[in-house]
Design a protein around this motif. Structure first.
Motif, PDB file in Angstrom:
ATOM      1  N   ARG A 197       0.773  -1.250   0.152  1.00  0.00           N
ATOM      2  CA  ARG A 197      -0.009  -0.033   0.180  1.00  0.00           C
ATOM      3  C   ARG A 197       0.926   1.327  -0.008  1.00  0.00           C
ATOM      4  O   ARG A 197       0.609   2.415   0.688  1.00  0.00           O
ATOM      5  CB  ARG A 197      -0.977  -0.037   1.123  1.00  0.00           C
ATOM      6  N   ARG A 242       1.635   4.178  -1.331  1.00  0.00           N
ATOM      7  CA  ARG A 242       0.985   4.954  -2.348  1.00  0.00           C
ATOM      8  C   ARG A 242       2.064   5.902  -3.425  1.00  0.00           C
ATOM      9  O   ARG A 242       1.719   6.433  -4.340  1.00  0.00           O
ATOM     10  CB  ARG A 242       0.002   6.099  -1.720  1.00  0.00           C
ATOM     11  N   SER A 243       3.101   6.257  -2.784  1.00  0.00           N
ATOM     12  CA  SER A 243       4.109   7.312  -3.419  1.00  0.00           C
ATOM     13  C   SER A 243       4.780   6.602  -4.456  1.00  0.00           C
ATOM     14  O   SER A 243       5.415   7.087  -5.463  1.00  0.00           O
ATOM     15  CB  SER A 243       5.173   7.603  -2.373  1.00  0.00           C
ATOM     16  N   LEU A 252      -1.811   0.860  -6.695  1.00  0.00           N
ATOM     17  CA  LEU A 252      -1.880  -0.055  -5.670  1.00  0.00           C
ATOM     18  C   LEU A 252      -2.247  -1.201  -6.362  1.00  0.00           C
ATOM     19  O   LEU A 252      -3.332  -1.294  -7.068  1.00  0.00           O
ATOM     20  CB  LEU A 252      -2.865   0.600  -4.575  1.00  0.00           C
ATOM     21  N   HIS A 283       4.001   3.272   4.303  1.00  0.00           N
ATOM     22  CA  HIS A 283       2.798   2.782   4.657  1.00  0.00           C
ATOM     23  C   HIS A 283       2.152   3.771   5.565  1.00  0.00           C
ATOM     24  O   HIS A 283       2.586   4.036   6.759  1.00  0.00           O
ATOM     25  CB  HIS A 283       2.415   1.476   5.218  1.00  0.00           C
ATOM     26  N   ASP A 304      -3.409   2.466   6.029  1.00  0.00           N
ATOM     27  CA  ASP A 304      -3.254   1.465   5.089  1.00  0.00           C
ATOM     28  C   ASP A 304      -2.650   0.391   5.678  1.00  0.00           C
ATOM     29  O   ASP A 304      -2.763  -0.835   5.481  1.00  0.00           O
ATOM     30  CB  ASP A 304      -2.264   1.983   4.086  1.00  0.00           C
TER      31      ASP A 304
END
Length: 284
Positions: free
Chosen positions: A194, A196-197, A201, A225, A229
């Motif tokens: 997870r 996100r950067s 996903l 994370h 998440d």
């Protein structure tokens, strides 16, 4: 016990030699450390030879994979593979293919940069990095040349997956990767699922599919994370009967994170070890 199951040496994109990584693990008070370089086991022997007293070594690898994203299209995903037999023929062949993909991708990217006048030498970058070359090696070269001031600046522009120098590589389908590692006697954990950067996903339903194929765990506590998440992954791991891990994803000077900044519970670690038959944990 202090257990860190995700670290990198200069066999891929870390800055510590495998031997130095083992010394750093001891200095950080770790009881167990995993060496998980990208698509290679080339640091295993040196790490094992340099293993300090009181530290156990998990030999592993971080595998470049492709999965089904939340929006339905493919996303890049990393899979941690632990305690597998490196001589398993089919798995060895796939690792060789992945490394060839890495070399070709970086050669094309840096050649385009050089043609545009950027001060990079493709042959030198490849020679310095070795077979597990990746974008961090290019970022370091750009930083040494004064083109960027940091690794993160290079990734935000010139090395962005959406940038003008991006070149796709063909990673292993996640399902096949899980099956390959299992066939080699290893156990798998989805890395930073997870984060996100890092881009799109992985769909949670895909994780459920992987659990049915033999996925062993989820890396929940990871520097990339968010807390919400982590909770999503933790609940999913419990629902699916998967091990929950925590790891630093240490890269030496290439990242600010320190060894042991995220840790795995001993009982969760034992779940993974009991499922593996490829190679043993050293020093345990």
């Amino acid at each position: 016990m202090r257990i860190d199951l995700h670290t990198h040496s200069n066999a891929s994109d870390g800055t510590d030699t495998p031997a130095a990584l083992m010394r750093a693990a001891a200095d950080a008070g770790l009881d167990v450390v995993a060496i998980t370089d990208h698509d290679t086991t080339s640091g295993w022997a040196e790490a094992a030879q340099a293993l300090p007293s009181g530290v156990s070594l998990v030999r592993g690898m971080e595998m470049s994979c492709e999965g089904r994203g939340e929006r339905g299209w493919p996303v890049a995903v990393h899979l941690l593979a632990y305690l597998f037999d490196p001589t398993h023929p089919e798995f060895a062949k796939e690792r060789e293919r992945l490394r060839a993909e890495r070399v070709e991708r970086i050669r094309v990217m840096t050649t385009m940069m050089a043609r545009d006048g950027l001060p990079v030498n493709p042959d030198q970058i490849l020679a310095d990095a070795g077979p597990s070359v990746g974008r961090p090696h290019v970022a370091a070269a750009l930083m040494r040349a004064g083109v960027v001031s940091s690794i993160s600046e290079a990734f935000s522009d010139l090395l962005s997956s959406r940038g003008r120098y991006d070149v796709p590589k063909y990673d292993t389908p996640l399902e096949y990767a899980v099956e390959l590692v299992a066939a080699a006697g290893g156990v798998t954990v989805l890395a930073h699922g997870r984060a996100r950067s890092r881009g799109g996903l992985l769909a949670l339903d895909h994780i459920r599919d992987l659990a049915e194929l033999g996925l062993g765990g989820l890396e929940v506590d990871h520097p990339d994370h968010r807390s919400d998440d982590r909770e999503v992954l933790r609940r999913l791991a419990v629902d699916l009967g998967l091990a929950v891990t925590g790891s630093s994803d240490y890269h030496g000077e290439n990242k600010t994170i320190g060894l042991g900044d995220e840790l795995t519970d001993e009982a969760e670690f034992d779940k993974l070890v009991s499922a593996a038959t490829g190679v043993e944990v050293l020093g345990r």
